[in-house]
Design a protein around this motif. Structure first.
Motif, PDB file in Angstrom:
ATOM      1  N   GLU A 245       0.878  -1.053  -0.134  1.00 24.31           N
ATOM      2  CA  GLU A 245      -0.348   0.095   0.077  1.00 24.31           C
ATOM      3  C   GLU A 245       1.111   1.163   0.072  1.00 24.31           C
ATOM      4  O   GLU A 245       0.513   1.975  -0.574  1.00 24.31           O
ATOM      5  CB  GLU A 245      -0.564   0.334   1.254  1.00 24.31           C
ATOM      6  CG  GLU A 245      -2.047  -1.033   1.022  1.00 24.31           C
ATOM      7  CD  GLU A 245      -3.181  -1.319   2.383  1.00 24.31           C
ATOM      8  OE1 GLU A 245      -2.403  -0.960   3.570  1.00 24.31           O
ATOM      9  OE2 GLU A 245      -4.233  -1.571   2.667  1.00 24.31           O
ATOM     10  N   LEU A 246       2.338   1.210   1.135  1.00 23.97           N
ATOM     11  CA  LEU A 246       3.105   2.406   0.340  1.00 23.97           C
ATOM     12  C   LEU A 246       3.843   2.841  -1.147  1.00 23.97           C
ATOM     13  O   LEU A 246       3.711   3.052  -1.233  1.00 23.97           O
ATOM     14  CB  LEU A 246       3.992   1.991   1.658  1.00 23.97           C
ATOM     15  CG  LEU A 246       5.421   3.240   1.190  1.00 23.97           C
ATOM     16  CD1 LEU A 246       4.646   4.688   2.169  1.00 23.97           C
ATOM     17  CD2 LEU A 246       6.650   2.579   2.312  1.00 23.97           C
ATOM     18  N   LEU A 247       3.523   1.618  -1.576  1.00 18.44           N
ATOM     19  CA  LEU A 247       4.330   1.628  -3.011  1.00 18.44           C
ATOM     20  C   LEU A 247       3.049   2.145  -4.441  1.00 18.44           C
ATOM     21  O   LEU A 247       3.082   3.156  -5.224  1.00 18.44           O
ATOM     22  CB  LEU A 247       4.865   0.349  -3.498  1.00 18.44           C
ATOM     23  CG  LEU A 247       5.643  -0.026  -2.816  1.00 18.44           C
ATOM     24  CD1 LEU A 247       6.830  -2.143  -3.126  1.00 18.44           C
ATOM     25  CD2 LEU A 247       7.333   1.152  -3.349  1.00 18.44           C
ATOM     26  N   ALA A 248       1.456   1.979  -3.213  1.00 20.69           N
ATOM     27  CA  ALA A 248       0.170   1.979  -4.434  1.00 20.69           C
ATOM     28  C   ALA A 248      -0.227   3.304  -4.008  1.00 20.69           C
ATOM     29  O   ALA A 248      -0.748   4.022  -4.602  1.00 20.69           O
ATOM     30  CB  ALA A 248      -1.129   0.886  -4.171  1.00 20.69           C
ATOM     31  N   GLY A 249       0.832   4.444  -3.056  1.00 19.68           N
ATOM     32  CA  GLY A 249       0.307   5.738  -2.636  1.00 19.68           C
ATOM     33  C   GLY A 249      -0.825   5.575  -1.733  1.00 19.68           C
ATOM     34  O   GLY A 249      -1.916   6.514  -1.545  1.00 19.68           O
ATOM     35  N   GLN A 250      -1.554   4.414  -1.281  1.00 25.48           N
ATOM     36  CA  GLN A 250      -3.242   4.434  -1.311  1.00 25.48           C
ATOM     37  C   GLN A 250      -3.824   3.115  -0.425  1.00 25.48           C
ATOM     38  O   GLN A 250      -3.077   2.412  -0.642  1.00 25.48           O
ATOM     39  CB  GLN A 250      -4.678   5.528  -2.042  1.00 25.48           C
ATOM     40  CG  GLN A 250      -4.835   4.014  -3.118  1.00 25.48           C
ATOM     41  CD  GLN A 250      -5.736   4.233  -4.291  1.00 25.48           C
ATOM     42  OE1 GLN A 250      -6.211   5.651  -4.171  1.00 25.48           O
ATOM     43  NE2 GLN A 250      -6.646   3.187  -4.666  1.00 25.48           N
ATOM     44  N   PRO A 251      -4.724   3.043   0.734  1.00 20.91           N
ATOM     45  CA  PRO A 251      -4.954   1.918   0.619  1.00 20.91           C
ATOM     46  C   PRO A 251      -5.534   0.762  -0.276  1.00 20.91           C
ATOM     47  O   PRO A 251      -6.175   1.697  -1.158  1.00 20.91           O
ATOM     48  CB  PRO A 251      -6.465   2.083   2.213  1.00 20.91           C
ATOM     49  CG  PRO A 251      -5.289   3.510   2.982  1.00 20.91           C
ATOM     50  CD  PRO A 251      -4.905   4.340   1.572  1.00 20.91           C
ATOM     51  N   LEU A 252      -6.075   0.011  -0.152  1.00 21.96           N
ATOM     52  CA  LEU A 252      -6.308  -0.834  -1.794  1.00 21.96           C
ATOM     53  C   LEU A 252      -7.075  -1.825  -1.145  1.00 21.96           C
ATOM     54  O   LEU A 252      -6.739  -2.316   0.555  1.00 21.96           O
ATOM     55  CB  LEU A 252      -4.854  -2.009  -1.745  1.00 21.96           C
ATOM     56  CG  LEU A 252      -3.307  -1.539  -2.543  1.00 21.96           C
ATOM     57  CD1 LEU A 252      -2.991  -1.983  -2.810  1.00 21.96           C
ATOM     58  CD2 LEU A 252      -4.139  -0.453  -3.781  1.00 21.96           C
ATOM     59  N   PRO A 253      -8.722  -1.928  -1.561  1.00 24.35           N
ATOM     60  CA  PRO A 253      -9.137  -2.854  -1.420  1.00 24.35           C
ATOM     61  C   PRO A 253      -9.203  -4.470  -1.209  1.00 24.35           C
ATOM     62  O   PRO A 253      -7.911  -4.923  -1.712  1.00 24.35           O
ATOM     63  CB  PRO A 253     -10.451  -2.499  -1.652  1.00 24.35           C
ATOM     64  CG  PRO A 253     -10.094  -2.516  -3.282  1.00 24.35           C
ATOM     65  CD  PRO A 253      -8.253  -1.207  -2.691  1.00 24.35           C
ATOM     66  N   ASP A 254      -9.674  -5.010  -0.610  1.00 26.84           N
ATOM     67  CA  ASP A 254      -8.817  -6.446  -0.339  1.00 26.84           C
ATOM     68  C   ASP A 254      -9.476  -7.445  -1.908  1.00 26.84           C
ATOM     69  O   ASP A 254      -8.631  -8.447  -1.762  1.00 26.84           O
ATOM     70  CB  ASP A 254     -10.064  -7.798   0.628  1.00 26.84           C
ATOM     71  CG  ASP A 254     -10.296  -7.486   2.161  1.00 26.84           C
ATOM     72  OD1 ASP A 254      -8.767  -6.367   2.664  1.00 26.84           O
ATOM     73  OD2 ASP A 254     -11.119  -7.281   3.221  1.00 26.84           O
ATOM     74  N   ARG A 255     -10.454  -7.123  -2.394  1.00 26.17           N
ATOM     75  CA  ARG A 255     -10.839  -7.621  -2.966  1.00 26.17           C
ATOM     76  C   ARG A 255      -9.595  -7.372  -4.697  1.00 26.17           C
ATOM     77  O   ARG A 255      -9.555  -8.039  -5.422  1.00 26.17           O
ATOM     78  CB  ARG A 255     -11.652  -6.975  -4.036  1.00 26.17           C
ATOM     79  CG  ARG A 255     -11.042  -5.459  -5.240  1.00 26.17           C
ATOM     80  CD  ARG A 255     -12.634  -4.811  -5.705  1.00 26.17           C
ATOM     81  NE  ARG A 255     -12.347  -3.257  -5.993  1.00 26.17           N
ATOM     82  CZ  ARG A 255     -11.404  -3.230  -6.998  1.00 26.17           C
ATOM     83  NH1 ARG A 255     -11.432  -3.996  -8.190  1.00 26.17           N
ATOM     84  NH2 ARG A 255     -11.414  -1.550  -7.687  1.00 26.17           N
ATOM     85  N   LEU A 256      -8.417  -6.545  -4.714  1.00 26.34           N
ATOM     86  CA  LEU A 256      -7.320  -6.111  -5.177  1.00 26.34           C
ATOM     87  C   LEU A 256      -6.463  -6.925  -4.809  1.00 26.34           C
ATOM     88  O   LEU A 256      -4.815  -7.184  -5.490  1.00 26.34           O
ATOM     89  CB  LEU A 256      -6.651  -4.985  -5.613  1.00 26.34           C
ATOM     90  CG  LEU A 256      -7.137  -4.147  -5.807  1.00 26.34           C
ATOM     91  CD1 LEU A 256      -7.434  -2.570  -6.214  1.00 26.34           C
ATOM     92  CD2 LEU A 256      -8.686  -4.344  -7.690  1.00 26.34           C
ATOM     93  N   LEU A 257      -6.092  -7.639  -3.795  1.00 25.58           N
ATOM     94  CA  LEU A 257      -5.125  -8.400  -3.072  1.00 25.58           C
ATOM     95  C   LEU A 257      -4.980  -9.747  -3.458  1.00 25.58           C
ATOM     96  O   LEU A 257      -6.081 -10.323  -3.940  1.00 25.58           O
ATOM     97  CB  LEU A 257      -5.532  -8.286  -0.944  1.00 25.58           C
ATOM     98  CG  LEU A 257      -5.305  -6.637  -0.635  1.00 25.58           C
ATOM     99  CD1 LEU A 257      -4.893  -7.077   1.176  1.00 25.58           C
ATOM    100  CD2 LEU A 257      -4.501  -6.041  -1.131  1.00 25.58           C
ATOM    101  N   PRO A 258      -4.291 -10.350  -3.149  1.00 21.18           N
ATOM    102  CA  PRO A 258      -4.202 -12.209  -3.289  1.00 21.18           C
ATOM    103  C   PRO A 258      -4.580 -12.950  -2.064  1.00 21.18           C
ATOM    104  O   PRO A 258      -4.810 -12.609  -1.496  1.00 21.18           O
ATOM    105  CB  PRO A 258      -2.624 -12.520  -3.462  1.00 21.18           C
ATOM    106  CG  PRO A 258      -2.017 -11.120  -2.652  1.00 21.18           C
ATOM    107  CD  PRO A 258      -2.635 -10.026  -2.815  1.00 21.18           C
ATOM    108  N   ALA A 259      -5.158 -13.479  -2.810  1.00 22.14           N
ATOM    109  CA  ALA A 259      -5.657 -15.024  -1.619  1.00 22.14           C
ATOM    110  C   ALA A 259      -4.401 -15.970  -1.690  1.00 22.14           C
ATOM    111  O   ALA A 259      -4.127 -16.570  -2.740  1.00 22.14           O
ATOM    112  CB  ALA A 259      -6.805 -15.750  -2.732  1.00 22.14           C
TER     113      ALA A 259
END
Length: 464
Positions: A245-259
């Motif tokens: 999220e630091l690299l992305a510059g914003q918090p990321l929703p769970d749907r974009l994270l790997p399972a």
């Protein structure tokens, strides 16, 4: 007659620009390197080169979630925004430098009233169009400065492209690290639950006198070790997500994270040709930036050399002047002037000569930097290919080891239930299976990260 001669000579003087260039000539040299990264038969190389095409970074990710996360990072990352602002700054600086080669023309109007003793008051009105100190670029000094500014702008553009490429690679690597951390967490939690059941069974057997104190202690130690590993994995997942999220510059929703259950590769890489030529390195943005900086240093040498020669500047104006405002544009009110000026350096304490030495030393520094960057780029690609050559075999061997550990655990569980083996053997079989699965997760992560490192080393694409 004199006026006609001046008017005839003036266009020729204005056109006398860039009559000579003192910029060092020659392309960026290439240090001695191998012609390609791998050796293969010429026929096979020709076949693969004919059937392959260039591959861009876009579309490199086979997982849509990862592709979207990289897009978010390229849009939101603060460091990348600073890089884009730097490009605009250098672009504006280039426009400033380029404007110095053009004449500066101004339009002015004046009204003067003065009184002298015994003559009374007089009034004069004037309108003139003036050329202010236009330099005739005899030795291409201004052209060299403009060329240096342009090369620095192009270098900054390539630097920004390199930053975008690096950011995409870092985000993808962080996303894969999070995926691997989640898979390790799943394995450690499964082992913890299994060891808890073994520990509870050992406690009941000890209470009934069917197990010794040593077996009870071993079961307790195995459970506590697995519990600590699971807790550590939770922390690793949290840290990996925060890094992403630091690299992305914003918090990321769970749907974009790997399972944790994902096993399909997130990064796709077509087969790399065996005769991959070393010339593909020249498309790397960092090498292009180094080459542009070398070119800018060469232009700086030309500008410093030209500064030691005479400089010709021209100031001219033309307009109308009249004591009456309504007579400004009548016949006979026109006035004009032309003032050529030459500046010939005589003595400056060696300042101009020293500036030439400084610029030539800077060019040699840029040349050495370019050669060093080229060698480092070659090593990056060669290292990535060397690692990749053995990954498939290592993955196959580790998969076979996992299958063997699974079979070993099944036999240990059956033997333990029938009383043919001890609880220690069962616990060892469980730990061996989990350890083998962890190594397999790490190898899969290494294989995916290697794909990213290879494409990054090739500048985001390759030409077979």
């Amino acid at each position: 007659m004199k006026r006609a001669l001046i008017l005839a000579v003036l266009p020729a003087v204005l056109g006398l620009s860039a009559c000579g260039s003192l910029v060092p000539t020659g392309d960026a040299p290439r240090p001695p390197l191998r012609d390609d990264f791998r050796v293969m038969a010429p026929a096979a190389a020709a076949s693969q080169a004919a059937s392959s095409a260039s591959h861009e970074w876009r579309g490199f990710f086979s997982d849509a979630r990862l592709d979207e996360v990289v897009a978010i990072a390229l849009d939101q990352n603060r460091s990348l925004r600073a890089s884009a602002a730097a490009v605009e700054r250098v672009r504006a600086q280039y426009r400033v430098t380029a404007a110095d080669r053009l004449p500066e023309i101004g339009l002015g109007a004046s009204a003067t009233r003065q009184r002298t003793a015994g003559s009374g008051a007089t009034t004069a009105y004037g309108v003139n169009l003036g050329l202010a100190s236009y330099e005739i670029d005899l030795f291409d000094r201004l052209g060299s400065l403009e060329g240096a500014a342009l090369s620095r702008f192009l270098a900054e553009q390539e630097t920004q492209r390199s930053a975008r490429l690096s950011l995409a690679a870092e985000v993808a690597t962080a996303w894969l690290n999070l995926a691997a951390a989640q898979q390790r967490l799943m394995l450690n939690e499964a082992l913890r639950d299994s060891q808890r059941r073994s520990h509870e069974l050992a406690e009941r057997q000890y209470a009934l006198g069917a197990a010794s104190g040593l077996e009870r202690a071993r079961a307790r130690a195995a459970f506590e070790s697995a519990r600590g590993d699971a807790a550590e994995s939770v922390s690793a997942v949290t840290q990996a997500r925060l890094q992403l999220e630091l690299l992305a510059g914003q918090p990321l929703p769970d749907r974009l994270l790997p399972a944790a259950q994902d096993e399909r590769p997130a990064v796709a890489l077509p087969a790399v040709p065996g005769g991959l030529p070393a010339e593909v390195l020249l498309q790397r943005p960092d090498l292009r930036a180094a080459e542009e900086r070398l070119r800018a240093a060469s232009f700086d040498v030309g500008a410093a050399r030209a500064a030691r020669f005479p400089r010709l500047t021209l100031t001219a104006s033309g307009g109308t002047r009249s004591p009456d405002l309504d007579g400004l544009f009548k016949s006979g009110s026109g006035v004009w002037s032309i003032v050529p000026q030459i500046d010939l350096p005589v003595f400056d304490g060696g300042q101009r000569r020293a500036q030439v030495a400084v610029s030539e030393a800077s060019r040699q520094e840029a040349l050495a930097g370019y050669e060093s960057a080229l060698q480092s780029a070659f090593r990056d690609v060669a290292d990535a290919l060397a690692v990749r050559d053995q990954l498939d075999e290592r993955l196959d061997a580790q998969q076979a080891q996992v299958e063997a550990a699974e079979r070993s655990l099944q036999l240990a569980e059956r033997s333990y239930r029938l009383g043919g083996s001890s609880q220690l053997e069962l616990l060892d079989a469980q730990r061996q299976l989990t350890a083998a699965r962890r190594v397999l997760v790490t190898l899969r992560q290494t294989e995916q990260v290697n794909r990213i490192a290879l494409l990054r080393a090739l500048g985001g694409r390759w030409m077979p």
